[in-house]
Design an enzyme around this catalytic site. Structure first.
Site, PDB file in Angstrom:
ATOM      1  N   HIS A   1     -11.715  -2.702   6.802  1.00 38.65           N
ATOM      2  CA  HIS A   1     -11.593  -3.820   5.868  1.00 38.65           C
ATOM      3  C   HIS A   1     -12.172  -5.218   6.511  1.00 38.65           C
ATOM      4  O   HIS A   1     -11.670  -6.152   6.243  1.00 38.65           O
ATOM      5  CB  HIS A   1     -10.381  -3.937   5.218  1.00 38.65           C
ATOM      6  CG  HIS A   1      -9.978  -2.822   4.202  1.00 38.65           C
ATOM      7  ND1 HIS A   1     -10.871  -2.205   3.566  1.00 38.65           N
ATOM      8  CD2 HIS A   1      -8.861  -2.015   4.420  1.00 38.65           C
ATOM      9  CE1 HIS A   1     -10.128  -1.080   2.788  1.00 38.65           C
ATOM     10  NE2 HIS A   1      -8.800  -1.064   3.439  1.00 38.65           N
TER      11      HIS A   1
ATOM     12  N   TYR B   1      -1.794   4.491  -6.037  1.00 38.65           N
ATOM     13  CA  TYR B   1      -3.131   5.050  -5.717  1.00 38.65           C
ATOM     14  C   TYR B   1      -3.233   6.114  -6.632  1.00 38.65           C
ATOM     15  O   TYR B   1      -3.584   7.264  -6.426  1.00 38.65           O
ATOM     16  CB  TYR B   1      -2.860   5.575  -4.299  1.00 38.65           C
ATOM     17  CG  TYR B   1      -2.986   4.660  -3.218  1.00 38.65           C
ATOM     18  CD1 TYR B   1      -1.874   3.646  -3.043  1.00 38.65           C
ATOM     19  CD2 TYR B   1      -3.990   4.595  -2.446  1.00 38.65           C
ATOM     20  CE1 TYR B   1      -2.065   2.678  -2.014  1.00 38.65           C
ATOM     21  CE2 TYR B   1      -4.280   3.533  -1.407  1.00 38.65           C
ATOM     22  CZ  TYR B   1      -3.247   2.731  -1.367  1.00 38.65           C
ATOM     23  OH  TYR B   1      -3.376   1.567  -0.364  1.00 38.65           O
TER      24      TYR B   1
ATOM     25  N   HIS C   1      -3.500  -9.392  -1.095  1.00 38.57           N
ATOM     26  CA  HIS C   1      -3.622  -8.081  -0.682  1.00 38.57           C
ATOM     27  C   HIS C   1      -4.780  -8.003   0.347  1.00 38.57           C
ATOM     28  O   HIS C   1      -4.239  -7.551   1.378  1.00 38.57           O
ATOM     29  CB  HIS C   1      -4.444  -7.297  -1.842  1.00 38.57           C
ATOM     30  CG  HIS C   1      -4.637  -5.697  -1.602  1.00 38.57           C
ATOM     31  ND1 HIS C   1      -3.406  -4.939  -1.249  1.00 38.57           N
ATOM     32  CD2 HIS C   1      -5.485  -5.131  -1.596  1.00 38.57           C
ATOM     33  CE1 HIS C   1      -3.858  -3.830  -0.924  1.00 38.57           C
ATOM     34  NE2 HIS C   1      -4.955  -3.886  -1.149  1.00 38.57           N
TER      35      HIS C   1
ATOM     36  N   ASP D   1       0.772  -1.270   0.040  1.00 38.87           N
ATOM     37  CA  ASP D   1       0.104   0.253  -0.003  1.00 38.87           C
ATOM     38  C   ASP D   1       0.853   1.248  -0.054  1.00 38.87           C
ATOM     39  O   ASP D   1       0.680   2.159   0.864  1.00 38.87           O
ATOM     40  CB  ASP D   1      -0.930  -0.199   1.209  1.00 38.87           C
ATOM     41  CG  ASP D   1      -1.821  -1.423   1.339  1.00 38.87           C
ATOM     42  OD1 ASP D   1      -1.124  -2.211   1.332  1.00 38.87           O
ATOM     43  OD2 ASP D   1      -3.118  -1.041   0.807  1.00 38.87           O
TER      44      ASP D   1
ATOM     45  N   ASN E   1      -6.692  -3.500  -4.605  1.00 41.99           N
ATOM     46  CA  ASN E   1      -7.856  -2.873  -5.315  1.00 41.99           C
ATOM     47  C   ASN E   1      -7.562  -1.633  -6.034  1.00 41.99           C
ATOM     48  O   ASN E   1      -8.305  -1.382  -6.753  1.00 41.99           O
ATOM     49  CB  ASN E   1      -8.884  -2.600  -4.047  1.00 41.99           C
ATOM     50  CG  ASN E   1      -8.345  -1.685  -3.009  1.00 41.99           C
ATOM     51  OD1 ASN E   1      -7.274  -2.271  -2.316  1.00 41.99           O
ATOM     52  ND2 ASN E   1      -8.868  -1.049  -2.558  1.00 41.99           N
TER      53      ASN E   1
ATOM     54  N   HIS F   1      -3.440  -4.049   2.258  1.00 36.35           N
ATOM     55  CA  HIS F   1      -4.890  -3.311   2.392  1.00 36.35           C
ATOM     56  C   HIS F   1      -5.033  -2.823   3.563  1.00 36.35           C
ATOM     57  O   HIS F   1      -5.786  -1.588   3.391  1.00 36.35           O
ATOM     58  CB  HIS F   1      -5.796  -4.466   2.062  1.00 36.35           C
ATOM     59  CG  HIS F   1      -6.877  -4.174   1.583  1.00 36.35           C
ATOM     60  ND1 HIS F   1      -7.370  -3.402   0.579  1.00 36.35           N
ATOM     61  CD2 HIS F   1      -8.380  -4.734   1.921  1.00 36.35           C
ATOM     62  CE1 HIS F   1      -8.767  -3.371   0.352  1.00 36.35           C
ATOM     63  NE2 HIS F   1      -9.220  -4.040   1.271  1.00 36.35           N
ATOM     64  N   VAL F   2      -4.925  -3.425   4.684  1.00 36.91           N
ATOM     65  CA  VAL F   2      -5.057  -2.587   6.091  1.00 36.91           C
ATOM     66  C   VAL F   2      -3.812  -1.715   6.350  1.00 36.91           C
ATOM     67  O   VAL F   2      -2.835  -2.296   6.268  1.00 36.91           O
ATOM     68  CB  VAL F   2      -5.426  -3.404   7.177  1.00 36.91           C
ATOM     69  CG1 VAL F   2      -5.508  -3.011   8.654  1.00 36.91           C
ATOM     70  CG2 VAL F   2      -6.727  -4.352   6.971  1.00 36.91           C
ATOM     71  N   HIS F   3      -4.016  -0.367   6.449  1.00 35.90           N
ATOM     72  CA  HIS F   3      -2.941   0.664   6.546  1.00 35.90           C
ATOM     73  C   HIS F   3      -2.165   0.371   7.958  1.00 35.90           C
ATOM     74  O   HIS F   3      -2.341   1.516   8.692  1.00 35.90           O
ATOM     75  CB  HIS F   3      -3.328   1.869   6.163  1.00 35.90           C
ATOM     76  CG  HIS F   3      -3.637   1.675   4.726  1.00 35.90           C
ATOM     77  ND1 HIS F   3      -4.613   2.802   4.043  1.00 35.90           N
ATOM     78  CD2 HIS F   3      -3.526   0.882   3.492  1.00 35.90           C
ATOM     79  CE1 HIS F   3      -4.875   2.403   3.037  1.00 35.90           C
ATOM     80  NE2 HIS F   3      -4.499   1.392   2.537  1.00 35.90           N
TER      81      HIS F   3
HETATM   82 FE   LIG Z   1      -6.029  -2.132  -0.627  1.00 36.22          FE
END
Ligand SMILES: [Fe+2]
Ligand SMILES: *[C@@H]1O[C@H](CO)[C@@H](O)[C@H](O)[C@H]1NC(C)=O
Ligand SMILES: *[C@@H]1O[C@H](CO)[C@@H](O)[C@H](O)[C@H]1NC(C)=O
Ligand SMILES: *[C@@H]1O[C@H](CO)[C@@H](O)[C@H](O)[C@H]1NC(C)=O
Length: 433
Positions: A306, A182, A296, A152, A212, A335-337
């Site tokens: 999420h 991003y 991911h 990410d 995603n 995915h999870v920041h």
């Molecule tokens: Fe993501």
């Protein structure tokens, strides 16, 4: 502007306002104020056709793929050798480009070079005209081997801090479990991401899988998913018998790395599932004592962010048994920041023969950190913290590896926020198949 163009422009502007809705990011948890994307200007002469966004990836055990962009068509040729300025070999590859709404991309060149010697510095030049010289080091043929792991990423000041830390660390290969630029539909941001990571990605192989933010599908106006990602980040999927750039595997030193696709079909009838089954069956633990998987969306996650997404729940129910029976040692997710490390786990319970799951989605993108955790902490979650950073996996030999999570605040290289010795399942007799 003709009436038709004006109409299209208005539709796109309206879509632009609605676009954040498509990024699939669940809200409902607090994030620190978002940070803006960096401005990463092109440092090449605007009139030139110089190579930009240079990055490399492993192709088979003794080849490297060199990827770069030029504004206009130019030869997909790489000259290379082991001394600066003396290019004893050259190779030619292929070129692609794409259109996305009103954006027309430059030319993306992908050239496989080799066979190359292990643990060796090569100097190379992209394109035919006298251009800048780059260099990379090939990974070692055997242990020890060090991976940098960062998910990410995005392209903010936070990202730059993470990249600065990675660039100062000794690593052979970078693994990225999805969500790269991003860009979120703004295609010029894919270009600036390519420029931001070039200093690192032109020197060490960057092996990535999609998140995603790579999908970039817009109903009706751009229905094809992964257009930018597939054109720019072409991974060596053919070499592992995969039919898609969205999942593949490779061997490096004594590690078999499997890159899974969380945003393509993963049900038991899917091509990806069948490919994974075949790929795991082919693993030779004598040659690759370690098996590492990247996804991911995490299958194990006690952050509030999420929760309940199909890519976590349904992919886990479909594929967890395959990974368990395949004696996978480690699963990295993004995915999870934030950061979270689980114990060895299978079907939600601690299990000595299951993989260690690690969420490392804290690379530094503009959405900020996911700071809220479910309480109480589940017993299978060993360490969790919402800070930006990256991970380092030092695989010492066939049985021992040192995992460290380094936050961007870890100025002292010898003091890491989380650090643990891992032993491979090969070293656990009860888990031998
Ligand atoms: Fe993501
Ligand atoms: C990233 O950080 C380095 C070191 O602080 C700095 O020199 C560089 O300009 C930064 N890059 C961008 C795009 O801001
Ligand atoms: C593997 O590395 C670990 C940690 O350094 C060491 O204790 C162990 O003896 C090594 N095993 C072999 C077979 O060299
Ligand atoms: C870094 O940490 C080590 C181990 O605690 C310590 O010995 C060393 O003095 C520290 N270095 C700096 C620059 O703080």
């Amino acid at each position: 502007m003709g009436a038709q163009r004006l109409g299209l422009f208005l539709v796109l502007t309206l879509l632009g306002l609605a676009l954040p809705e498509f990024s699939g990011v669940a809200e409902g948890y607090n994030r620190p104020p978002a940070r803006k994307n960096l401005d990463v200007p092109s440092d090449t002469d605007p009139d030139s056709n110089s190579p930009e966004q240079v990055h490399i990836s492993l192709v088979g055990e003794d080849k490297m793929r060199v990827s770069w962009t030029t504004k206009n068509p130019s030869p997909a040729t790489v000259e290379y050798g082991t001394s600066p300025g003396a290019y004893s070999s050259s190779a030619t590859g292929s070129t692609t480009s794409y259109s996305y709404l009103l954006y027309h991309s430059g030319e993306f060149h992908h050239v496989d070079i080799g066979p190359l010697n292990a643990n060796t510095v090569y100097y190379y030049r992209c394109g035919s005209s006298p251009g800048p010289e780059f260099s990379f080091k090939t990974p070692p043929a055997a242990f020890p081997l060090t991976f940098a792991v960062a998910g990410d990423l995005g392209q903010t000041e936070w990202t730059n801090e993470t990249l600065q830390h990675i660039s100062k660390s000794p690593y052979d290969v970078l693994l990225l479990p999805g969500d790269l630029s991003y860009a979120d539909f703004k295609q010029n941001l894919w270009d600036s991401f390519g420029r931001l990571v070039q200093p690192l990605a032109s020197q060490r192989p960057w092996m990535v899988t999609e998140g995603n933010h790579e999908v970039e599908k817009i109903p009706v106006v751009h229905s094809e998913p992964f257009t930018a990602y597939n054109a720019r980040w072409r991974m060596p999927f053919e070499q592992s018998g995969s039919e898609s750039n969205l999942y593949y595997s490779f061997n490096v030193a004594g590690v078999h790395v499997i890159m899974l696709g969380s945003y393509t079909d993963f049900d038991p009838a899917s091509l990806q599932y069948k490919w994974l089954q075949t790929d795991l069956a082919k693993v030779d633990r004598g040659r690759t004592p370690w098996v590492v998987v990247l996804i991911h969306a995490p299958w194990y996650n006690s952050n509030e962010a999420h929760q309940g997404e199909s890519e976590s729940i349904d992919m886990k129910s479909s594929m967890e048994e395959l990974l368990y029976k395949g004696r996978v040692d480690l699963v990295f997710a993004g995915h999870v920041h934030a950061y979270e490390r689980f114990t060895r786990v299978y079907k939600d319970k601690a299990d000595d023969c299951g993989p260690v799951h690690i969420t490392i989605g804290d690379g530094g993108n503009r959405e900020g950190l996911a700071t809220k955790y479910e309480e109480p902490k589940p017993a299978i979650s060993m360490f969790r913290e919402a800070s930006f950073g990256h991970g380092q996996l030092q695989v010492v030999n066939g049985t021992h590896a040192l995992w460290t999570w380094r936050t961007n605040q870890d100025d002292n290289e010898t003091v890491a926020s989380d650090s643990i010795w891992l032993t491979s399942l090969l070293a656990t007799p009860a888990c031998k198949k």
